[in-house]
Write an enzyme that holds these catalytic residues in place. Structure first.
Site, short mmCIF file in Angstrom:
data_model
loop_
_atom_site.label_atom_id
_atom_site.label_comp_id
_atom_site.label_asym_id
_atom_site.label_seq_id
_atom_site.Cartn_x
_atom_site.Cartn_y
_atom_site.Cartn_z
N GLU A 82 0.63 -1.16 0.02
CA GLU A 82 -0.04 -0.02 0.18
C GLU A 82 0.76 1.33 -0.04
OE1 GLU A 82 -2.97 -0.23 3.14
OE2 GLU A 82 -4.24 -1.66 1.88
N GLU A 193 -5.64 -7.96 -1.17
CA GLU A 193 -6.15 -7.53 0.07
C GLU A 193 -7.73 -7.29 -0.05
OE1 GLU A 193 -3.78 -5.47 2.73
OE2 GLU A 193 -5.18 -4.55 3.84
#
Length: 260
Positions: A82, A193
């Site tokens: 991320e 995710e």
């Protein structure tokens, strides 16, 4: 991992870490295991090659990890979790290329590599933000089939993955992403995710999302669910089994029907 930035990975850390990796690899389902550097493109809050660690320091840690696992094709290297709020997406893409080069130079030429974009690895932002630049990342091992785009997406109202109710199934987002990938050489992305609460709204939404991923596996190569392990059964998005061994509702009714 590294007591000194850019230095050697701690042997005691590597010993503990590898025990977990080997336990996962030895599961009866013979899974692939993703090794994910969970640093958000940062060290001590400073962005790689954008005021923080240098690209060489970033490459160093991946060189060491890749050298350790270079002979195991079941390892997947997730080079960063991320990245977000980057000063320059193009500078980050250069850092991605440096990490890919380091992994291959260490002798790990068989493994898949997950390459993330920006905005928290957003699947929605990918086609218009980092995607066009990441398409240009090359693989010293040849071709691009081992380079998989790494995307995330949640289903709650603010896409944070912190609420137990879901408000979208994201089919529109993944339709746009799938079309983009097909239009650009049929490249592949992994939803590494996603997840939802143990509520009926999330069962319905997540089941629809994962069914779409499964039915478009030519470009959306799979998914992983957040989260189990040390996340106990009180965590909002838990898929950790209950103390009696039974599965959580979200796992039983949304995830399992869409496993390969």
């Amino acid at each position: 991992m590294t007591p000194q930035l850019g230095g050697t990975i701690s042997s005691s850390f590597f010993s503990r870490y590898d025990a977990t990796v080997q336990a996962a690899l030895s599961a009866s389902t013979r899974p692939y295991v993703i090794l994910d550097l969970h640093n958000y493109a940062r060290w001590n809050g400073q962005i790689i090659a954008q005021g923080g660690p240098s690209n060489d320091q970033y490459a160093s840690i991946w060189s060491q990890i890749a050298a350790k696992y270079k002979n195991n094709p079941k390892i997947i290297f997730g080079i960063m979790n991320e990245p977000h709020d980057l000063q320059s997406v193009s500078t980050w893409v250069n850092s991605v290329q440096v990490a890919v080069n380091a992994i291959r130079s260490a002798g790990a030429t068989q493994q898949y590599i997950l390459i993330p974009g920006s905005s928290w690895s957003s699947a929605e932002a990918f086609p218009n933000e980092a995607g066009p630049m990441l398409l240009k990342v090359t693989d010293p091992a040849g071709g691009t089939s081992k380079l998989i785009f790494d995307v995330h997406k949640y289903l709650d109202y603010d896409n944070s993955g912190t609420h137990t109710e879901c408000t979208t199934n994201n089919v529109g987002v993944f339709t746009t992403l799938a079309n983009y990938l097909r239009q650009n050489g049929k490249r592949q992305a992994l939803l590494s995710e996603t997840g939802g609460g143990n509520t009926q709204s999330c069962v319905t939404a997540l089941k629809a999302q994962l069914a779409y991923i499964k039915s478009n596996s030519d470009v959306l190569t799979g998914f992983t669910i957040w989260s189990a392990g040390s996340f106990n059964t009180q965590y909002e998005l838990t898929v950790t089994p209950n103390s009696d061994g039974s599965d959580q509702l979200i796992w039983r009714d949304a995830v399992r029907p869409n496993l390969p």
